[in-house]
Design a protein around this motif. Structure first.
Motif, mmCIF file in Angstrom:
data_model
loop_
_atom_site.group_PDB
_atom_site.id
_atom_site.type_symbol
_atom_site.label_atom_id
_atom_site.label_comp_id
_atom_site.label_asym_id
_atom_site.label_seq_id
_atom_site.Cartn_x
_atom_site.Cartn_y
_atom_site.Cartn_z
ATOM 1 N N ALA A 278 0.821 -1.220 0.000
ATOM 2 C CA ALA A 278 0.000 0.000 0.000
ATOM 3 C C ALA A 278 0.853 1.269 0.000
ATOM 4 O O ALA A 278 0.435 2.311 -0.525
ATOM 5 N N CYS A 281 1.292 2.601 -3.417
ATOM 6 C CA CYS A 281 0.133 3.011 -4.212
ATOM 7 C C CYS A 281 0.243 4.489 -4.587
ATOM 8 O O CYS A 281 0.884 5.278 -3.887
ATOM 9 N N ARG A 282 -0.424 4.851 -5.652
ATOM 10 C CA ARG A 282 -0.370 6.243 -6.129
ATOM 11 C C ARG A 282 -1.012 7.196 -5.128
ATOM 12 O O ARG A 282 -0.517 8.294 -4.889
ATOM 13 N N CYS A 286 -5.736 5.164 -0.847
ATOM 14 C CA CYS A 286 -6.151 4.140 -1.801
ATOM 15 C C CYS A 286 -6.932 3.037 -1.088
ATOM 16 O O CYS A 286 -6.519 2.542 -0.034
ATOM 17 N N THR A 287 -8.062 2.647 -1.633
ATOM 18 C CA THR A 287 -8.875 1.575 -1.045
ATOM 19 C C THR A 287 -8.504 0.219 -1.630
ATOM 20 O O THR A 287 -9.044 -0.809 -1.216
ATOM 21 N N HIS A 288 -7.604 0.222 -2.615
ATOM 22 C CA HIS A 288 -7.120 -1.005 -3.268
ATOM 23 C C HIS A 288 -8.245 -1.727 -4.001
ATOM 24 O O HIS A 288 -8.299 -2.956 -4.012
ATOM 25 N N LYS A 289 -9.122 -0.941 -4.611
ATOM 26 C CA LYS A 289 -10.234 -1.538 -5.353
ATOM 27 C C LYS A 289 -10.204 -1.115 -6.820
ATOM 28 O O LYS A 289 -9.969 -1.939 -7.693
ATOM 29 N N GLU A 291 -8.746 2.188 -7.887
ATOM 30 C CA GLU A 291 -7.859 3.329 -8.149
ATOM 31 C C GLU A 291 -6.752 2.957 -9.148
ATOM 32 O O GLU A 291 -6.292 1.811 -9.176
ATOM 33 N N ASN A 293 -2.963 2.796 -10.713
ATOM 34 C CA ASN A 293 -1.627 2.601 -10.129
ATOM 35 C C ASN A 293 -1.693 2.092 -8.686
ATOM 36 O O ASN A 293 -0.952 2.562 -7.811
ATOM 37 N N CYS A 294 -2.583 1.147 -8.434
ATOM 38 C CA CYS A 294 -2.686 0.539 -7.097
ATOM 39 C C CYS A 294 -1.708 -0.630 -7.013
ATOM 40 O O CYS A 294 -1.837 -1.623 -7.746
ATOM 41 N N GLN A 297 -3.481 -4.077 -6.059
ATOM 42 C CA GLN A 297 -4.157 -4.747 -7.173
ATOM 43 C C GLN A 297 -3.151 -5.293 -8.184
ATOM 44 O O GLN A 297 -3.377 -6.341 -8.799
ATOM 45 N N ARG A 298 -2.027 -4.602 -8.319
ATOM 46 C CA ARG A 298 -0.969 -5.090 -9.219
ATOM 47 C C ARG A 298 -0.402 -6.413 -8.704
ATOM 48 O O ARG A 298 -0.118 -7.334 -9.480
#
Length: 361
Positions: A278, A281-282, A286-289, A291, A293-294, A297-298
């Motif tokens: 996290a 993250c950009r 970020c909720t990691h859903k 967004e 450039n997360c 999620q990557r």
């Protein structure tokens, strides 16, 4: 009469210093509790005790009552003239707690002043990574050091697979594999025990906690039983109990806890991998859903993080966020979260009204 060295029970210089403010009282440690009755170990042995009327009147919840593992100030060290009276609880250095079943606010103290938490999980039917994440989150939050104890290795044919699965979620946590069928199956636990230290055994019913403690004690003091055919444990331990192990400090046996309601949890340690991702993250929030450039999620897409682990992280985060709120407040929080990009509850109501009007047309 042989006196007990309370330092072998975990009494520290800090607690001794704190106790000096309570004149004409003695230090004891709560070894068991049943409703409003307690057993307390003092320098002269075990005594039966109860709390004072003043203590009872001033307590605002279950968490403020004495619990197994607490160091307390009592008015006597023997029961020759009746039960002892507990007047004060000394400062707790760690607290392992869970939510009381059926309550959104009440806290149940499982044990206090614990140095190490043995999270016991069977390698056969009880094995559950999501439950293990929950235990780890609470254990880290308690102030004690968690150690994962895998039991019944003789019943598992995929030990290496299980260990690899655990290594992906139990970052920085020791893992010990034990068996109940061999005499040496519990020996690896001894390195975590020493005089003055307290270890609590936590886990579902039937995973072998009491059996391991009996092995450490060298005798069958605790009743034992296994998992039933329906994969649910038999409740052999019905209450928490603090037990002295010769030359190895203290162990605490606890009732089986298949479901563990969270009051608070340390997700930064239990989910250190997600927290680290996290940070890349950009967006800071970020909720990691969805967004762009997360980093989380990557990691899901490239296979270095499982979807199940992320969902478990979200679930525990929601539980700790909503803890202490009533059903109406929780519903409001959920709606605010759902419509956060639209301005929260106010715009949610507006949105719902518009949808209603469209249906009426």
């Amino acid at each position: 009469m042989n006196t007990i060295n309370m330092k072998n029970l975990g009494l520290t210089e800090e607690l001794i210093l704190e106790s000096k403010q309570y004149k004409a009282l003695f230090i004891g440690r709560v070894s068991s509790q049943y409703k409003n009755s307690f057993k307390v170990i003092t320098e002269n042995g075990d005594i039966a005790a109860e709390i004072s009327g003043k203590f009872h009147y001033g307590a605002k919840g279950l968490s403020e009552y004495p619990a197994v593992g607490d160091f307390v100030m009592v008015d006597r060290t023997d029961n020759s003239q009746g039960n002892g009276i507990i007047h004060h609880i000394l400062t707790r250095k760690s607290v392992f707690a869970r939510k009381v079943a059926g309550s959104k606010e009440e806290l149940q103290i499982v044990a206090t002043n614990i140095d190490t938490v043995f999270i016991c999980m069977s390698l056969n039917n009880d094995f559950n990574l999501r439950r293990l994440e929950r235990y780890l989150s609470i254990a880290w939050d308690s102030g004690a050091i968690p150690v994962i104890v895998l039991t019944k290795s003789d019943l598992c044919k995929e030990i290496e697979v299980r260990l690899n699965e655990i290594s992906s979620i139990a970052l920085g946590v020791d893992v010990v594999v034990t068996t109940n069928t061999a005499d040496e199956g519990y020996q690896s636990l001894k390195r975590y025990l020493s005089s003055g230290k307290t270890v609590a055994f936590i886990g579902s019913s039937g995973v072998g906690k009491s059996t391991l403690i009996n092995c450490l004690l060298g005798q069958n003091i605790l009743d034992t039983n296994g998992l039933r055919n329906d994969d649910k444990g038999r409740h052999t331990t019905t209450r928490r109990e603090l037990i002295m192990v010769p030359n190895l400090g203290i162990v605490v046996d606890t009732p089986g806890m298949r479901e563990l309601g969270i009051i608070s949890a340390d997700l930064t340690k239990a989910f250190a991998d997600i927290e680290k991702l996290a940070s890349n993250c950009r967006f800071n929030d970020c909720t990691h859903k969805n967004e762009p450039n997360c980093a989380v999620q990557r990691a899901i897409k490239d296979g270095t993080l499982s979807v199940e682990r992320l969902e478990s992280y979200w679930k525990l985060k929601r539980e700790t966020k909503y803890e202490g709120l009533n059903s109406k407040m929780i519903e409001k929080e959920k709606i605010n979260e759902m419509f956060s990009s639209m301005g929260g509850m106010k715009n949610a109501r507006k949105f719902i009204k518009e949808q209603y009007r469209k249906k009426r047309r």
